[in-house]
Design a protein around this motif. Structure first.
Motif, PDB file in Angstrom:
ATOM      1  N   ASP A   4       0.876  -1.270   0.072  1.00 19.79           N
ATOM      2  CA  ASP A   4       0.015   0.222   0.030  1.00 19.79           C
ATOM      3  C   ASP A   4       0.804   1.147  -0.018  1.00 19.79           C
ATOM      4  O   ASP A   4       0.809   1.846   0.961  1.00 19.79           O
ATOM      5  CB  ASP A   4      -1.010   0.005   1.215  1.00 19.79           C
ATOM      6  N   THR A   5       1.489   1.530  -1.272  1.00 16.86           N
ATOM      7  CA  THR A   5       2.425   2.521  -1.191  1.00 16.86           C
ATOM      8  C   THR A   5       1.562   3.996  -1.099  1.00 16.86           C
ATOM      9  O   THR A   5       2.310   4.922  -0.909  1.00 16.86           O
ATOM     10  CB  THR A   5       3.641   2.521  -2.201  1.00 16.86           C
ATOM     11  N   GLY A   6       0.390   3.786  -1.355  1.00 13.88           N
ATOM     12  CA  GLY A   6      -0.404   5.115  -1.433  1.00 13.88           C
ATOM     13  C   GLY A   6      -0.848   5.533  -0.059  1.00 13.88           C
ATOM     14  O   GLY A   6      -1.483   6.554   0.053  1.00 13.88           O
ATOM     15  N   CYS A   7      -0.495   4.872   0.997  1.00 13.56           N
ATOM     16  CA  CYS A   7      -0.952   5.375   2.165  1.00 13.56           C
ATOM     17  C   CYS A   7      -0.366   6.391   2.757  1.00 13.56           C
ATOM     18  O   CYS A   7       0.974   6.510   2.595  1.00 13.56           O
ATOM     19  CB  CYS A   7      -0.371   4.006   3.243  1.00 13.56           C
ATOM     20  N   PRO A   8      -1.038   7.340   3.146  1.00 12.48           N
ATOM     21  CA  PRO A   8      -0.450   8.734   3.090  1.00 12.48           C
ATOM     22  C   PRO A   8       0.266   8.654   4.769  1.00 12.48           C
ATOM     23  O   PRO A   8      -0.118   9.793   5.528  1.00 12.48           O
ATOM     24  CB  PRO A   8      -1.487   9.578   3.324  1.00 12.48           C
ATOM     25  N   LEU A   9       0.993   8.015   5.315  1.00 10.22           N
ATOM     26  CA  LEU A   9       1.554   8.001   6.645  1.00 10.22           C
ATOM     27  C   LEU A   9       2.866   7.317   6.420  1.00 10.22           C
ATOM     28  O   LEU A   9       2.873   6.030   6.338  1.00 10.22           O
ATOM     29  CB  LEU A   9       0.662   7.164   7.544  1.00 10.22           C
ATOM     30  N   LYS A  10       3.985   8.131   6.390  1.00 10.70           N
ATOM     31  CA  LYS A  10       5.183   7.455   6.422  1.00 10.70           C
ATOM     32  C   LYS A  10       6.327   8.223   7.335  1.00 10.70           C
ATOM     33  O   LYS A  10       6.095   9.418   7.477  1.00 10.70           O
ATOM     34  CB  LYS A  10       5.567   7.553   4.847  1.00 10.70           C
ATOM     35  N   VAL A  11       7.665   7.471   7.592  1.00  5.16           N
ATOM     36  CA  VAL A  11       8.593   8.215   8.156  1.00  5.16           C
ATOM     37  C   VAL A  11       9.887   7.642   7.429  1.00  5.16           C
ATOM     38  O   VAL A  11       9.998   6.491   7.076  1.00  5.16           O
ATOM     39  CB  VAL A  11       8.778   7.735   9.660  1.00  5.16           C
ATOM     40  N   ILE A  12      10.772   8.582   7.388  1.00  9.34           N
ATOM     41  CA  ILE A  12      11.941   8.221   6.396  1.00  9.34           C
ATOM     42  C   ILE A  12      13.086   9.119   7.074  1.00  9.34           C
ATOM     43  O   ILE A  12      12.933  10.092   7.694  1.00  9.34           O
ATOM     44  CB  ILE A  12      11.626   8.888   4.946  1.00  9.34           C
TER      45      ILE A  12
END
Length: 237
Positions: free
Chosen positions: A151-159
């Protein structure tokens, strides 16, 4: 105490959501284990979003913004956020708040040994057409990139910010962030997060740009993968 984590909030015509964004992000920051700040990226909104953003930033010293001269799209907003981030960690969340800032803690708990941690929306609260088109688009993307992400479209990420700043962004690349971290020989992980119905505003992506756009972007990714320059410095004097 210096800031450790920047949360990017892309905004395009979200005037009905911004006060709730302020409330939920403020509540999250008050109890977060990491010193956090917020960066609104206004992607040329035509409603009252900018007026509200400026009022929010005046009330909260941990909030700041940048405003585009014109609408340039989500990938441009995310890239600008990366460019203007000066903390060791960077994340982003959509201003529709279909994901919750509280779940950043789930991602931050895993970021130590990984370079990107992305959410996977569990029990999605979207329409059948939206869910099905996302499922198809993710399947196509996985076949091209072998990134293993559901689900790369999930608008919750930490980088980790040093990885984020090295991503050569192009329009549509927000769907390929895990794959671009893998090109840097980084490590990625996905973690289930909660998902909620949209309360206000309107979705910015339809069936056309969920399916045809990502398919075309896959070919752009393959070209970039073939041409991508990756190096490590062994010694400097």
């Amino acid at each position: 105490m210096s800031y450790e984590f920047t949360i990017i909030v892309p905004v395009y015509n979200e005037e009905d959501n911004l006060e709730r964004v302020e409330k939920e992000l403020s509540e999250y920051m008050a109890k977060s284990a990491k010193k956090t700040k917020i960066l609104f990226v206004n992607d040329g909104s035509k409603d009252k979003s900018q007026q509200l953003i400026e009022s929010i930033c005046k009330r909260n010293t941990d909030f700041s913004y940048i405003l585009f001269e014109e609408n340039r799209g989500l990938s441009a907003a995310i890239k600008a956020g990366f460019d203007y981030t000066d903390t060791a960690l960077v994340g982003y969340i959509d201003s529709d708040l279909q994901t919750t800032p509280e779940d950043f803690d789930l991602l931050l708990a895993e970021i130590g040994e990984f370079d990107l941690v992305t959410g996977v929306r569990a029990d999605r609260k979207d329409s059948f057409v939206k869910n099905m088109s996302s499922t198809i688009a993710n399947s196509i993307r996985r076949a091209f990139t072998s990134d293993g992400m559901d689900d790369t479209g999930c608008p919750l990420k930490v980088i980790k910010t040093d990885f984020a700043k090295r991503i050569p962004m192009f329009k549509g690349l927000h769907r390929f962030l895990p794959a671009m971290i893998l090109l840097q020989n980084g490590k990625v992980k996905q973690v289930p997060v909660r998902h909620f119905p949209r309360i206000a505003g309107t979705a910015k992506f339809g069936l056309w740009n969920r399916l045809l756009g990502p398919l075309m972007d896959c070919f752009a990714y393959l070209w970039m993968k073939k041409k991508y320059i990756n190096y490590r410095v062994a010694k400097q004097g």
